[in-house]
Design an enzyme around this catalytic site. Sequence first.
Site, mmCIF file in Angstrom:
data_model
loop_
_atom_site.group_PDB
_atom_site.id
_atom_site.type_symbol
_atom_site.label_atom_id
_atom_site.label_comp_id
_atom_site.label_asym_id
_atom_site.label_seq_id
_atom_site.Cartn_x
_atom_site.Cartn_y
_atom_site.Cartn_z
ATOM 1 N N LYS A 83 0.950 -1.095 -0.084
ATOM 2 C CA LYS A 83 -0.100 0.145 0.097
ATOM 3 C C LYS A 83 0.821 1.293 0.004
ATOM 4 O O LYS A 83 1.872 1.301 0.855
ATOM 5 C CB LYS A 83 -1.071 -0.178 1.143
ATOM 6 C CG LYS A 83 -1.847 1.144 1.358
ATOM 7 C CD LYS A 83 -2.874 0.834 0.601
ATOM 8 C CE LYS A 83 -3.987 1.863 0.254
ATOM 9 N NZ LYS A 83 -3.658 2.882 -0.878
ATOM 10 N N LYS A 107 4.648 2.615 8.253
ATOM 11 C CA LYS A 107 3.567 3.418 8.657
ATOM 12 C C LYS A 107 2.344 2.720 8.827
ATOM 13 O O LYS A 107 1.503 2.868 9.561
ATOM 14 C CB LYS A 107 3.283 4.045 7.445
ATOM 15 C CG LYS A 107 2.221 5.508 7.783
ATOM 16 C CD LYS A 107 2.128 6.357 6.726
ATOM 17 C CE LYS A 107 3.281 7.102 5.785
ATOM 18 N NZ LYS A 107 3.071 7.992 4.811
ATOM 19 N N LYS A 119 5.415 2.124 -2.856
ATOM 20 C CA LYS A 119 5.506 3.382 -3.466
ATOM 21 C C LYS A 119 6.061 3.499 -4.943
ATOM 22 O O LYS A 119 6.726 2.620 -5.204
ATOM 23 C CB LYS A 119 6.502 4.334 -2.654
ATOM 24 C CG LYS A 119 6.161 5.755 -2.669
ATOM 25 C CD LYS A 119 4.821 6.300 -2.156
ATOM 26 C CE LYS A 119 5.052 7.467 -1.073
ATOM 27 N NZ LYS A 119 4.093 7.654 -0.137
ATOM 28 N N THR A 207 -5.117 13.001 5.697
ATOM 29 C CA THR A 207 -3.868 13.254 6.199
ATOM 30 C C THR A 207 -3.915 14.549 7.214
ATOM 31 O O THR A 207 -3.000 14.574 8.084
ATOM 32 C CB THR A 207 -2.952 13.430 4.838
ATOM 33 O OG1 THR A 207 -3.265 12.289 4.001
ATOM 34 C CG2 THR A 207 -1.472 13.248 5.323
ATOM 35 N N SER A 367 -7.393 5.792 3.495
ATOM 36 C CA SER A 367 -7.311 4.941 2.419
ATOM 37 C C SER A 367 -7.889 3.485 2.738
ATOM 38 O O SER A 367 -8.600 2.894 1.885
ATOM 39 C CB SER A 367 -5.986 4.706 2.005
ATOM 40 O OG SER A 367 -5.713 5.737 1.190
HETATM 41 N N1 GLU Z 1 0.693 9.024 -0.093
HETATM 42 C C1 GLU Z 1 0.272 8.705 1.117
HETATM 43 C C2 GLU Z 1 1.287 8.382 2.148
HETATM 44 O O1 GLU Z 1 2.366 8.749 2.068
HETATM 45 C C3 GLU Z 1 -0.862 7.973 1.250
HETATM 46 C C4 GLU Z 1 -0.763 6.311 1.144
HETATM 47 C C5 GLU Z 1 -2.064 5.679 0.892
HETATM 48 O O2 GLU Z 1 -2.974 6.123 1.265
HETATM 49 O O3 GLU Z 1 -1.739 4.546 0.679
HETATM 50 O O4 GLU Z 1 0.897 7.939 3.245
#
Ligand code: GLU
Length: 434
Positions: A83, A107, A119, A207, A367
Site C-alpha cells: 500500500k 507506517k 510506493k 492526512t 485509504s
Molecule cells: N501517499 C500517502 C502516504 O504517503 C497515502 C498512501 C495511501 O493512502 O496508500 O502515506
Amino acid sequence: MTTATADLKKVTKKVPIIGMMDNVMEQFNSAADHINLHQSIRKILSITNNEILVNFPVKMDNGDVEIFTGYRVQHNNALGPYKGGLRYHPTVDIDAARALAMWMTWKTSLAGLPYGGGKGGIKIDPSKYSQSELERITRRFTFALADNIGPEHDIPAPDVNTNSQTMAWIADTYMSTRPPAERTANQHVVTGKPDASGGLEGRDRATGYGVYLSIKFWADKSNTSLDGKKFIVQGFGNVGYWAAHFLEKEGAKLVAVQDATGSIQNQNGISVEDLFKYSQINDGSIVNFPDSKTVDTKKFFTLDCDICIPAALGNQITKENAHQIKARLIAEGANGPTNVEGEKILLERGITIIPDILCNSGGVVGSYFEWLQNRNGEIWQLDEVMAKLDKKMKESFNKVFDYAINETVDLRTAAFCIAIQRIEKAYIQRGIFP
Ligand code: GLU
C-alpha cells in the site's frame, strides 16, 4: 547489538546509498538495534521485495511521442497487500521510491492496518503537461504496471502532485482491462478516488486532519493549549492546507507558508481560507498574497513560530537549518522531511518531532476505510469516517508516546520499534518458505 547484526549493518553500509534511502536505513537500523531485531528479519526488511520500472510511450497534444519512466517499488507484504502512493515529480527515481516504500511498510504496520508498503510514481514535472496529456500518461502508466497492482495485491493512492482525478483514471483503466464480470469488483485497486467513483467522504482531508490531531494530542500531553500558538507550513497542498484549516479552528495562528513557488509570512496571522481561495485563483501559487511579505526561501524554517509543519518533500530539515529552527515542535506532514543529521541537532536542542510514519498516517488510514467501504459495498458518512480516524490516530499516538517514555527513546525510534516488532512477529509465526 549482536556481532551478526553489526556485520549486517556493515554490509548495508558498504553499498553507497544516498538521500532518502540513507535516512530510512539509519532510522530502521537504530530502531532494529534498540529491539535487538533478529538478524534474519533485519536482512529481509533491509531490502525491497520487488522493484518495477516501466518505460512507456505517450502521444502528446502536438502529435509527438514522449517516453516516460515510471516506478513501483514493493518493499514488504508480510502484513498484507502493498500500500502506498504514486507521486509525479522530477525527483522520483528508484532510490526515492525504495525509501518511500519502506516508510509505507512502517507506517501501515504502526497504524495496525492489514497492509505492507509500496510506493512509486513517474519522473515528471506535471505542470509542463496539459490535463489530457496527464490523463494519457496516467492511463498508459497503469496499463504498463498491469497485474503488478491489484486490489488484493498492491493498492496505490495519491501522493505529491497526484489527486483523486489521477486515481479515477487509474481505477477506470485497471477495471477496463479486467474480464467483464470482474470490472466493478476491482474498484478498490486504488484509494483516494473521487466521491462518485467509490471515493471515501473525508479522504481528501484525512492526512491533514491526522497531522492536526497529532499536534493536538501532543499539546494535551504537554498540558498546553493550541490557542494562540504560531505555526508555519511548508507545502499548501492537500496535507498543508487541511492541517492549517483544523489548527486555525483550534485558535492557532498561521504565520508563514512556503510552497514550490515561494514563501510568505505575516507574524500577525494569515487567514487559511483566504490564502486557499487566493491560491485557487492564482494557479495554485501563494506568492504575493495580500497582507503578507515575501521571505527568503532559505530562511523559511528559521522563522519565529511554536510549531513547524513540513508538508512537502523529503530532506528539508538538515544540519544546514536545524540549529536555527525556533519551533518547539516539528510535525512531519511529509515523508522524510527531517534527515538524520538534522534530527540529531533538533533532539539535542530538546525539540520534539512527531515522526512522519505517525503524523501523516491519517491518509493511509483513510485509504484503508475507503478500501473496506468498496470491498463491502458500503457508503460511509463523513462524521463516521472522522470519528473512526480520530480513534485510530489516538491509539497510535498513545502507543508511540508510552513506548517512548517507557524505553527512554525519541518518538521516531518508538514508532519504528512498534512497527518493526509487529512485522517481526508475523515472520516468527509463519517462518520462511520453504
Ligand atoms: N501517499 C500517502 C502516504 O504517503 C497515502 C498512501 C495511501 O493512502 O496508500 O502515506
